[in-house]
Scaffold this active site. Structure first.
Site, PDB file in Angstrom:
ATOM      1  N   HIS A 211      -1.153  15.506   7.938  1.00 52.02           N
ATOM      2  CA  HIS A 211      -0.253  14.388   7.627  1.00 52.02           C
ATOM      3  C   HIS A 211      -0.876  13.430   6.631  1.00 52.02           C
ATOM      4  CE1 HIS A 211       0.555  15.802  11.778  1.00 52.02           C
ATOM      5  NE2 HIS A 211       1.795  15.823  11.335  1.00 52.02           N
TER       6      HIS A 211
HETATM    7  S1  FES Z   1      -3.201  13.340   9.784  1.00 58.02           S
HETATM    8 FE1  FES Z   1      -1.970  14.050  11.383  1.00 58.02          FE
HETATM    9  S2  FES Z   1      -3.319  15.351  12.425  1.00 58.02           S
HETATM   10 FE2  FES Z   1      -4.536  14.595  10.854  1.00 58.02          FE
END
Ligand code: FES
Length: 246
Positions: A211
């Site tokens: 993410h």
């Molecule tokens: S940024 Fe979501 S799991 Fe690492």
């Protein structure tokens, strides 16, 4: 017919009333008789007397209960030698019971304790001589990846100079390392648990592609959804070039 019914009813009601005094006097006389039978005054003392003679008691008959003789089973030895044998048996049985109980408890504790493979995973020893400066190594510890970074002088300076007070999880670099050149932390993203990629991201540290979280060269969350810095596990340096994690 009706007067006859009424008279019969009044007779029935009167009957118990008339019988109660007669019944009371009969009970009182019976009690007196019983007391006279049971207790006799003898020189100021009271003595119990039998109330009745049992019809089943026959003084002349032979006893029906026969007690067998155990004489042939009795020991011919002196009492002291019998006692020695008894003490020996009691002591031996006590020892055997204690040994059995100890073995049972010991087996139970051995079964409940951690197995050898679990104990082996509890601590991991790493030879740091094999990690050159400026390189990352990933090892597995308790089923999780652990990042070991041999930091350069520039990386150490950058990590120490960062204004950590304004970070989302404020932590100075000195709180995250025991030796400035060795950065050791769990390789698990604090957002949802992905494994970040080393030597990447906007801050020269780690980048989580799941993410888009960025960590700096001290493993602190700098950008993206990760709420916390990468976790630092318990570790120690038993020797200069050796680290034990766990
Ligand atoms: S940024 Fe979501 S799991 Fe690492």
């Amino acid at each position: 017919m009706a007067p006859l019914t009424t008279r019969a009813g009044s007779l029935l009601r009167a009957c118990p009333r008339q019988r109660i005094p007669a019944l009371c006097s009969a009970v009182t006389s019976a009690q007196r008789r019983t007391k006279a039978d049971i207790v006799q005054r003898t020189g100021g003392e009271y003595e119990r007397t039998p109330q009745f003679d049992s019809p089943f008691r026959d003084e002349d008959s032979t006893p029906t209960t026969k007690i067998p003789s155990f004489a042939k089973y009795m020991s011919k030895k002196p009492e002291s030698s019998n006692k020695v044998f008894q003490y020996f048996m009691v002591g031996s049985m006590g020892l055997l019971t204690a040994a059995g109980a100890k073995a049972t408890v010991q087996d139970f504790l051995v079964n409940m304790s951690a197995s050898a493979d679990v104990l082996a995973q509890a601590k991991v020893e790493i030879d740091l001589k094999a990690i050159p400066e400026g390189k990352n190594v990933i090892i597995k510890w308790r089923g999780k990846p652990v990042f070991i970074r041999h930091r350069t002088e520039d990386e150490i300076k950058e990590a120490e100079d960062t204004k950590w007070e304004s970070l989302r999880d404020p932590q100075p670099d000195s709180d995250r390392v025991k030796k400035p050149e060795w950065l050791i932390m769990l390789g698990v993203c604090t957002h949802l648990g992905c494994v970040p990629i080393g030597e990447s991201g906007d801050f020269g540290g780690w980048f989580c592609p799941c993410h888009g979280s960025h960590y700096d060269i001290s493993g602190r969350a700098r950008k993206g959804p990760a709420p916390l810095n990468l976790e630092v596990p318990a570790y120690s340096f038993p020797e200069d070039e050796t680290v034990v994690i766990g």
